[in-house]
Scaffold this active site. Structure first.
Site, PDB file in Angstrom:
ATOM      1  N   LYS A   1       2.884  -0.254  -9.205  1.00 32.73           N
ATOM      2  CA  LYS A   1       1.414  -0.163  -9.216  1.00 32.73           C
ATOM      3  C   LYS A   1       0.853  -0.724 -10.533  1.00 32.73           C
ATOM      4  O   LYS A   1       1.408  -1.673 -11.080  1.00 32.73           O
ATOM      5  CB  LYS A   1       0.973   1.280  -8.945  1.00 32.73           C
ATOM      6  CG  LYS A   1       1.607   1.839  -7.655  1.00 32.73           C
ATOM      7  CD  LYS A   1       1.029   3.134  -7.185  1.00 32.73           C
ATOM      8  CE  LYS A   1       1.735   3.568  -5.909  1.00 32.73           C
ATOM      9  NZ  LYS A   1       1.228   4.822  -5.358  1.00 32.73           N
TER      10      LYS A   1
ATOM     11  N   GLY B   1       1.858  10.209  -4.023  1.00 32.75           N
ATOM     12  CA  GLY B   1       1.500  10.685  -5.357  1.00 32.75           C
ATOM     13  C   GLY B   1       1.103  12.154  -5.399  1.00 32.75           C
ATOM     14  O   GLY B   1       0.559  12.633  -6.388  1.00 32.75           O
TER      15      GLY B   1
ATOM     16  N   GLU C   1      -3.715   2.372  -0.973  1.00 33.29           N
ATOM     17  CA  GLU C   1      -4.673   2.297  -2.093  1.00 33.29           C
ATOM     18  C   GLU C   1      -5.559   1.065  -1.948  1.00 33.29           C
ATOM     19  O   GLU C   1      -6.751   1.113  -2.252  1.00 33.29           O
ATOM     20  CB  GLU C   1      -3.912   2.302  -3.429  1.00 33.29           C
ATOM     21  CG  GLU C   1      -3.369   3.700  -3.736  1.00 33.29           C
ATOM     22  CD  GLU C   1      -2.078   3.717  -4.531  1.00 33.29           C
ATOM     23  OE1 GLU C   1      -1.707   2.688  -5.125  1.00 33.29           O
ATOM     24  OE2 GLU C   1      -1.423   4.786  -4.544  1.00 33.29           O
TER      25      GLU C   1
ATOM     26  N   SER D   1       6.050  10.276  -2.180  1.00 35.60           N
ATOM     27  CA  SER D   1       6.763  11.286  -2.965  1.00 35.60           C
ATOM     28  C   SER D   1       8.278  11.299  -2.703  1.00 35.60           C
ATOM     29  O   SER D   1       8.889  12.362  -2.633  1.00 35.60           O
ATOM     30  CB  SER D   1       6.156  12.670  -2.746  1.00 35.60           C
ATOM     31  OG  SER D   1       4.789  12.672  -3.160  1.00 35.60           O
TER      32      SER D   1
ATOM     33  N   ASN E   1       7.461   0.433  -6.268  1.00 33.76           N
ATOM     34  CA  ASN E   1       6.094  -0.081  -6.398  1.00 33.76           C
ATOM     35  C   ASN E   1       5.545   0.460  -7.715  1.00 33.76           C
ATOM     36  O   ASN E   1       5.180   1.631  -7.804  1.00 33.76           O
ATOM     37  CB  ASN E   1       5.274   0.413  -5.192  1.00 33.76           C
ATOM     38  CG  ASN E   1       3.805   0.068  -5.305  1.00 33.76           C
ATOM     39  OD1 ASN E   1       3.402  -0.694  -6.185  1.00 33.76           O
ATOM     40  ND2 ASN E   1       3.006   0.626  -4.409  1.00 33.76           N
TER      41      ASN E   1
ATOM     42  N   HIS F   1      -1.235  -1.729   1.214  1.00 35.36           N
ATOM     43  CA  HIS F   1      -0.969  -0.390   0.691  1.00 35.36           C
ATOM     44  C   HIS F   1      -2.221   0.464   0.876  1.00 35.36           C
ATOM     45  O   HIS F   1      -3.339  -0.050   0.790  1.00 35.36           O
ATOM     46  CB  HIS F   1      -0.590  -0.483  -0.791  1.00 35.36           C
ATOM     47  CG  HIS F   1      -0.100   0.823  -1.333  1.00 35.36           C
ATOM     48  ND1 HIS F   1      -0.962   1.826  -1.708  1.00 35.36           N
ATOM     49  CD2 HIS F   1       1.148   1.303  -1.525  1.00 35.36           C
ATOM     50  CE1 HIS F   1      -0.247   2.867  -2.106  1.00 35.36           C
ATOM     51  NE2 HIS F   1       1.039   2.574  -2.009  1.00 35.36           N
TER      52      HIS F   1
ATOM     53  N   GLU G   1       3.795   5.169   5.242  1.00 39.43           N
ATOM     54  CA  GLU G   1       3.421   5.975   4.087  1.00 39.43           C
ATOM     55  C   GLU G   1       2.257   6.890   4.451  1.00 39.43           C
ATOM     56  O   GLU G   1       1.094   6.465   4.402  1.00 39.43           O
ATOM     57  CB  GLU G   1       2.986   5.071   2.927  1.00 39.43           C
ATOM     58  CG  GLU G   1       4.066   4.134   2.452  1.00 39.43           C
ATOM     59  CD  GLU G   1       3.856   3.759   0.995  1.00 39.43           C
ATOM     60  OE1 GLU G   1       4.736   4.065   0.181  1.00 39.43           O
ATOM     61  OE2 GLU G   1       2.804   3.186   0.670  1.00 39.43           O
TER      62      GLU G   1
HETATM   63  P1  PGA Z   1       4.669   7.861  -4.605  1.00 37.00           P
HETATM   64  O1  PGA Z   1       3.982   6.510  -4.092  1.00 37.00           O
HETATM   65  O2  PGA Z   1       6.160   7.668  -4.491  1.00 37.00           O
HETATM   66  O3  PGA Z   1       4.208   8.002  -6.020  1.00 37.00           O
HETATM   67  O4  PGA Z   1       4.183   8.957  -3.715  1.00 37.00           O
HETATM   68  C1  PGA Z   1       4.465   5.814  -2.976  1.00 37.00           C
HETATM   69  C2  PGA Z   1       3.652   4.578  -2.739  1.00 37.00           C
HETATM   70  O5  PGA Z   1       2.444   4.601  -2.979  1.00 37.00           O
HETATM   71  O6  PGA Z   1       4.188   3.534  -2.332  1.00 37.00           O
END
Ligand code: PGA
Length: 255
Positions: free
Chosen positions: A14, A177, A101, A217, A12, A99, A171
């Site tokens: 983003k 992140g 976010e 992560s 992803n 997601h 997730e």
């Molecule tokens: P990350 O993000 O691997 O940077 O923790 C995962 C995601 O948001 O899908």
């Protein structure tokens, strides 16, 4: 690794990568991953890079294209939105939905995500539906309740056949992140909970077919252990998917 379900590992990206940067990344991935057959590999660039990345992977046998969001509507006066037909022009196969976010910043609800999931299936694409609890919810002992509400709500109205073709991404919000990964045990527990819920919603045979990705992560050094859990069927990777080396290593270490 001999798994019951084929692993699916998606990057992803983003809101990162210009067209030139996206091409550089996907061209490196093509070289690094040319021989991988054991994993379904998906890259999810921003909308603006879909066309170029799509052309770059036209002849790739194992890298598929995903989008990061999609409208629940098929056309019309929806400023700033992108519909299924537009994604299909670039051979997109997967669409990330809900997601955390987007749940947080765009206030996406389970009801909206369910309508989007229906639209994704209606276009014969596959949704990657994200669910996950916040740290406060986990600490308050609410993880299962939150996951149940999100899974039931976001898949509401899908048929059994559509659900089997849906990828669920667990997730935990506190792991995205942050560099904090769920322990393999925490991941396995949440995944097993989601699968038991799918048994309740449909049946054992259907639940066994649904692929559940872990996200939060994921890095080359933790991918193998996470993927070795019986109910972890892949990964949704953010930060570590922005570099060819780390994304390729996550995939290679997972096999
Ligand atoms: P990350 O993000 O691997 O940077 O923790 C995962 C995601 O948001 O899908």
């Amino acid at each position: 690794m001999n798994k019951e379900r084929k692993l699916i590992i998606a990057g992803n990206w983003k809101m990162n990568k210009t067209v030139a940067e996206a091409l550089a990344l996907v061209n490196s991935l093509k070289l690094e991953l040319a021989k991988v057959k054991e994993v379904d590999i998906v890259v999810c660039p921003p909308f603006t890079a879909l066309e170029s990345v799509s052309k770059a992977i036209l002849e790739s046998k194992n890298i598929r294209l995903g989008a990061q969001n999609m409208s629940e509507n098929n056309f019309g006066a929806f400023t700033g939105e992108i519909c299924a037909g537009m994604l299909k022009e670039f051979s997109v196969r997967y669409v990330i939905l809900g997601h955390s976010e987007r749940r947080q910043y765009q206030k996406e609800s389970n009801e909206l995500i369910a309508r989007k999931a229906k639209a994704v299936h209606g276009a014969s694409l596959k949704p990657i539906v994200c669910v996950g609890e916040t740290l406060a919810e986990r600490e308050a002992g609410q993880m299962e309740k939150v996951l149940e509400t999100q899974v039931r709500g976001s898949l509401a109205g899908l048929t059994k056949e559509q659900t089997v073709e849906t990828i669920i991404a667990y997730e935990p919000v506190w792991a995205i992140g942050t560099g904090k990964t769920a322990t393999t045990q925490q991941a396995q527990e949440a995944h097993a909970f989601i699968r038991r819920l799918l048994v309740k919603l449909f049946d054992e045979a259907a639940a066994k077919k649904v692929r559940i990705q872990y996200g939060g992560s994921v890095k080359p050094n933790n991918a193998k252990e996470l993927m070795s859990q019986p109910d972890v069927d892949g990964a949704l990777v953010g930060g570590a998917s922005l570099e060819a080396r780390s994304f390729a290593d996550i995939i290679k270490n997972s096999i």
